[in-house]
Design an enzyme around this catalytic site. Structure first.
Site, mmCIF file in Angstrom:
data_model
loop_
_atom_site.group_PDB
_atom_site.id
_atom_site.type_symbol
_atom_site.label_atom_id
_atom_site.label_comp_id
_atom_site.label_asym_id
_atom_site.label_seq_id
_atom_site.Cartn_x
_atom_site.Cartn_y
_atom_site.Cartn_z
ATOM 1 N N ALA A 53 0.663 -1.332 0.019
ATOM 2 C CA ALA A 53 0.036 0.030 -0.057
ATOM 3 C C ALA A 53 0.827 1.320 -0.072
ATOM 4 C CB ALA A 53 -1.032 -0.083 1.121
ATOM 5 N N ASP A 244 -4.074 -2.550 3.852
ATOM 6 C CA ASP A 244 -4.240 -1.939 2.470
ATOM 7 C C ASP A 244 -5.268 -0.809 2.816
ATOM 8 O OD1 ASP A 244 -3.100 -4.612 1.522
ATOM 9 O OD2 ASP A 244 -2.656 -3.161 -0.046
ATOM 10 N N ASN A 254 -6.458 -6.385 4.152
ATOM 11 C CA ASN A 254 -4.987 -6.689 4.096
ATOM 12 C C ASN A 254 -5.064 -8.089 3.184
ATOM 13 O OD1 ASN A 254 -2.231 -6.312 4.483
ATOM 14 N ND2 ASN A 254 -2.086 -8.065 5.426
HETATM 15 O O1 MRU Z 1 -0.897 -7.139 -3.437
HETATM 16 P P1 MRU Z 1 -0.152 -6.814 -2.663
HETATM 17 O O2 MRU Z 1 1.342 -7.484 -2.746
HETATM 18 O O3 MRU Z 1 0.016 -5.130 -3.213
HETATM 19 O O4 MRU Z 1 -0.542 -6.791 -1.182
HETATM 20 C C1 MRU Z 1 0.286 -6.315 -0.221
HETATM 21 C C2 MRU Z 1 -0.434 -6.332 1.007
HETATM 22 O O5 MRU Z 1 -1.554 -6.929 1.346
HETATM 23 C C3 MRU Z 1 0.191 -5.637 2.250
HETATM 24 O O6 MRU Z 1 0.327 -6.589 3.561
HETATM 25 C C4 MRU Z 1 -0.257 -4.204 2.344
HETATM 26 O O7 MRU Z 1 -0.141 -3.570 1.443
HETATM 27 C C5 MRU Z 1 0.581 -3.623 3.699
HETATM 28 S S1 MRU Z 1 2.018 -3.087 2.852
HETATM 29 C C6 MRU Z 1 2.890 -2.270 4.155
#
Ligand code: MRU
Length: 359
Positions: A53, A244, A254
């Protein structure tokens, strides 16, 4: 505290470009991917060359800079109109992480403010560069702060479990959920980490294990369906995950599978902690049911490991995120401090105090 890699960076001045670690190739190849225009940034975000995110937020801000850097001699109105179009294009890259929209809103608001103050087109572009670099710098500072706050609850000798990747590779700094681990290790605490593999795209095995190993932190990869067994055998002291999007009542969105981990943690009396900057809170949403959940291509599930693992033509459901109810969350770590046993009252109090909520 510095890690031996940069997730994404602006290279040069104006004009410049973005260099990012091509995360789809980790851990077997460490390749830098160069992005020079807005369609290139949308593509990089969509196919997860850059992901996580906060990193998506920074990437979006850099995307606006890429889009406006060629403007010369435009009127303020034209500059604003085109900036809005660029932001609207970038906003379509992925739907769930609110940091993407937060960063774009912040860029557009800066352009609006400059125009209202009488700036010309070129001055607005200069201000957008300033705002993008500020978002990057603030993300790095915020990660460090999250690490310091979160590390307060990590004791020497503990073993932690995490899901997906909420580390340096998900931010411009040292991460969110992994930041307390880096700070704790830096403080001399000996910690071990279990990293859920995180199907379907294996961000835990490919990315979390890669970056923790780079930093010299003891890490063990498990498949997602092993988390319950590992918890039951008493190996885990706490769970740390990122987010997210967090609704005003403390419901946490998340990576898919986070909800199952939270249920398991509750069953085994293990604290389930979420680490997220205030930019991950969505003031518009009263609860987690309103969070848009991205659905990704079926092939990520049926052929995600480089070979077909489901019969051709069979139906596949591939939601990329899930929502963990606030009741399962022991605490949320923010740059403004801990929100213990989050609920609407406690989340809104922190947002109000931080000036992120009116009234
Ligand atoms: O699909 P992604 O790899 O973007 O998903 C990321 C996540 O779910 C993370 O846990 C979230 O973005 C937190 S990042 C600090």
């Amino acid at each position: 505290m510095e890690l031996p890699f940069h997730t994404l960076q602006w290279i040069g001045g104006r004009p410049g470009h973005v260099s990012m670690i091509e995360q789809t190739l980790l851990p077997t190849q460490r390749v830098d991917h160069v992005v020079r225009d807005v369609p290139g940034m949308v593509d990089a975000i969509y196919r997860l060359a850059v992901r996580g995110a906060p990193a998506i937020g920074v990437a979006a801000a850099f995307g606006v800079m890429l889009g406006v850097q060629g403007f010369r001699g435009l009127s303020p109105e034209e500059t604003l109109g085109r900036t809005r179009e660029i932001a609207a294009t970038l906003a379509k890259a992925r739907p769930t992480a609110v940091n993407l929209f937060w960063a774009l809103d912040r860029m557009v608001a800066r352009a609006d403010r400059e125009a209202a103050a009488g700036a010309g087109g070129d001055a607005i572009v200069a201000a957008l560069f300033d705002e993008g670099h500020t978002i990057y710098r603030e993300d790095r500072e915020t990660c460090l702060r999250l690490g310091e706050v979160g590390a307060e609850r990590i004791a020497d000798g503990q073993t932690l479990l995490t899901h997906c990747n909420a580390g340096a590779l998900a931010t411009a700094g040292i991460g969110t959920a992994l930041a307390p681990m880096y700070v704790a290790a830096h403080q001399g605490k000996r910690i071990s980490v279990f990293a859920d593999e995180t199907r379907p795209l294996l961000q835990g095995a490919r990315i979390t294990a890669w970056e923790l190993a780079q930093a010299g932190i003891d890490v063990t990869v498990i498949t997602d369906n092993m988390a319950g067994h590992v918890m039951k055998s008493g190996k885990i002291d706490a769970v740390f995950v990122g987010s997210d999007r967090i609704a005003r009542n403390g419901d946490v969105c998340n990576k898919i599978g986070t909800y199952s981990v939270a249920v398991l943690a509750k069953e085994h009396g293990i604290p389930f902690y979420v680490v997220a900057p205030l930019s991950t809170f969505d003031r518009e949403l009263t609860d987690g049911s309103q969070i848009p959940i991205e659905e990704r291509p079926a092939e990520e599930v049926s052929e995600g490991l480089g070979k077909r693992t489901a019969p051709p033509g069979v139906k596949v459901f591939n939601p990329a995120f899930d929502v963990t109810p606030a009741a399962l969350v022991a605490g949320i770590v923010t740059e403004a401090g801990w929100i213990d046993q989050p609920n609407r009252e406690r989340v809104e109090a922190v947002l109000r105090e931080a000036g992120a909520l009116a009234g």
